[in-house]
Motif scaffolding. Structure first.
Motif: not given
Length: 643
Positions: A234, A191, A238, A230-231
């Motif tokens: 994340d 990220s 953010k 998950w990606w």
């Protein structure tokens, strides 16, 4: 402090004719996951396109998923993009079709969601300067194209981070540019790396916009779903905390706030890899692959009938638009021209549209057989097209006097059984033991093989085994009063070190209710003995069961059933092609000694790596002969579908 607006565009697409189990796997791995993610981050803003073929399938199979997506649209989380109904490459279509493809998508979308989108996802981002007119006439305000098209116009890279206006004939559409570098790092990098790149394109004013637009399948299908979840969690969590720097926006919201930067004119283009695969211009695929050109020209042929048919059913136009789906017309890392089930679906839908058009105009009431001598494929040389209520049979005299299309039009049996694929040279085959086909893999081709030729030599293209030029000769043609097509060519038999022998080849073709009967005559007009294996070549495309529920396809010969990937050589004169979803396709010969049967497989690169892909069953009726001067060989082959 640098700031930037961010448009996050997810493109959902599966093509016309996709295998049922693949659609369901991708839905489970990717589409469900993305819906869950967008619901979890409903305070953020996503831009979504669902292609016409996939939208039809989802409405029938997963209506609740559609309803949930619609609710996210109503809530303000999603801004939907329009598309073309068949996910067609719009510049490949007649100008009127470009308008209707978009119009039909908008009509269908409105029935489901209650409104019409204002933006459009351009299939494969293939842009040509003529597109603003059909888009603007449909009320489309903006479109996404790739920044590579901007750079081909010699524009500054800074211009990629604003919206622009272009026009054609006074019809205006606004342009957003998908950032190539961002597409290559999101979601494959962390990220923070993605954020750093995005902010490097921002400024303190905050009026710039960066666009990511790519396939939904990157999340959960290309890499596993656990990693994708998950990606995305994340990345999006953010984004929430960095809204002061990276502002997720919808395209219409951005246009309302900042408008367009100015006027711009662009050349033809697409994304970088497509430009590489197509040698810079998408239409080059029609030149490289004769099978692609055949489907495209079939489209034009069917369109004439639809336009001439009074009050043709709306269903016919829907089939026609879905048959224009782009995937089967090209090849790169993606693209599906090597995928038999996609090509078969294209023909199936064109044939459904053609049958409905013929019924609407009582096409066969006065003439049960229509014969055309016309340049079907637009190569400057005429072909013979025979049409009956049940069949289309297309012959190409200048390519060895071959049969290149054999359509069955009966309801629920629509299929081009001649839809086999030639094996072409591709750059990724460098270093692979592979001899590309030196002729198009169709039917009725005559070979004079060297006496030591085997089935392996034929199917794998061992050089110099065909000692004649008859396979590629241009045949002279005539029609009898009984509408039988006669094709003749004078070629040669060539053996190194001895005098060539002139060979006359003749094919007399009769159209049957269920297929065709071809009488072959081969005459030695030379001054020496011709010792050869005469080969009469056919290729058949069995109907593939796209549901995955049927039995394997294959063929029957004298010793029983063989799967489609098995080779067979034997003293027999009949081959029956078997498919659980189609009547038997039968080939019977007279005065031949053996039949060679082999799978026709191609090597193609896919997103899953190099794969061997089934293209059809190849059949060669053969006979060893010694023809003295003035002696002749005769044979008959009947090629038909069981009633």
């Amino acid at each position: 402090m640098a700031r930037i607006n961010f448009i996050f565009t997810i493109h959902f697409h599966q093509p016309t004719g996709q295998l049922e189990w693949i659609n369901r796997r991708i839905f489970e791995n990717s589409y469900k996951l993305l819906l869950d993610i967008m619901k979890s981050y409903a305070d953020l803003k996503f831009t979504v396109h669902i292609s016409g073929p996939l939208l039809l399938w989802l409405v029938d199979n997963y209506p609740e998923w559609i309803n949930e997506m619609a609710r996210l649209g109503d809530y303000g989380t999603i801004e939907f993009l329009a598309g073309s109904m068949g996910e067609a490459i719009l510049p490949l279509l007649p100008s009127e079709d470009r308008y209707y493809q978009v119009r039909e998508y908008l009509r269908f979308f409105e029935k489901i969601f209650g409104y019409k989108p204002k933006g459009l996802w351009l299939p494969e981002r293939v842009w040509e300067p003529s597109l603003p007119e059909p888009l603007a006439k449909n009320g489309i305000e903006y479109v996404f194209i790739d920044d590579s098209t901007l750079y081909r116009a010699g524009q500054s890279s800074d211009n990629a981070y604003y919206a622009w206006i272009t026009e054609e004939g006074g019809k205006i559409v606004k342009l957003f540019f998908i950032d190539t570098a961002l597409r290559y790092i999101l979601p494959w990098r962390t990220s923070e790396e993605v954020f750093n790149y995005m902010l490097s394109k921002g400024d303190e004013e905050g009026s710039r916009v960066i666009v990511w637009g790519s396939d939904a399948e990157k999340f959960g299908e290309w890499k596993d779903a656990e990693w994708a979840r998950w990606w995305l969690n994340d990345f999006l969590s953010k984004i929430r905390s960095r809204r002061h720097e990276i502002n997720m926006v919808h395209p219409l919201e951005y246009l309302r706030e900042y408008g367009a930067r100015g006027l711009m004119y662009l050349p033809t283009g697409s994304y970088d890899k497509m430009l590489e695969w197509s040698n810079g211009f998408f239409r080059n695929f029609l030149i490289k692959y004769r099978e692609s050109n055949n489907m495209h020209k079939k489209m034009l042929w069917v369109r004439r009938k639809l336009k001439n048919a009074p009050e043709v059913a709306e269903e016919a136009w829907r089939y026609y638009h879905l048959a224009q789906c782009n995937d089967a017309y090209w090849h790169g890392l993606f693209g599906g021209i090597y995928l038999s089930h996609l090509r078969q679906a294209i023909y199936e839908y064109y044939l459904k549209a053609e049958r409905l058009a013929e019924e609407a105009m009582d096409y066969y009431d006065e003439e049960p057989l229509h014969i055309y001598y016309t340049d079907f494929d637009y190569d400057g040389r005429n072909e013979y097209l025979f049409e009956t209520k049940k069949l289309n049979l297309y012959f190409k005299p200048d390519d060895g006097g071959t049969l290149f299309e054999f359509d069955i039009k009966a309801k629920k049996l629509e299929h081009n059984i001649q839809d086999t694929m030639t094996r072409y040279w591709e750059p990724y085959l460098e270093g692979v033991k592979f001899n590309p086909d030196w002729y198009r893999r169709v039917s009725l081709r005559i070979h004079l093989w060297a006496p030591d030729t085997s089935i392996w030599d034929w199917i794998n293209n061992t050089p110099f085994k065909d000692q004649s030029d008859l396979a590629l000769k241009r045949y002279n043609t005539s029609l009898t009063k009984d509408n039988e097509l006669i094709m003749r060519a004078l070629g040669g038999h060539y053996v190194y070190g001895i005098e060539p022998a002139k060979i006359l080849a003749e094919k007399k073709i009769r159209i049957l209710d269920e297929g065709l009967l071809t009488d072959y005559r081969i005459v030695n007009h030379g001054n020496r003995l011709v010792n050869t294996i005469i080969g009469l070549e056919y290729h058949v495309a069995p109907k593939i069961d796209r549901t995955g529920k049927g039995e394997p396809i294959g063929y029957e010969v004298k010793d029983g059933f063989h799967r489609s990937n098995e080779y067979w050589v034997g003293d027999y004169d009949k081959v029956v092609i078997k498919s659980s979803v189609y009547p038997d396709i039968i080939l019977e010969s007279k005065n031949t000694e053996q039949v060679w049967v082999a799978p026709l497989n191609s090597l193609a690169r896919t997103d899953k790596g190099m794969q061997e892909i089934f293209q059809g069953i190849a059949i060669m009726f053969v006979k060893n002969v010694e023809l003295k001067p003035r002696e002749e060989f005769r044979s008959t082959v009947k090629y038909y579908v069981a009633p």
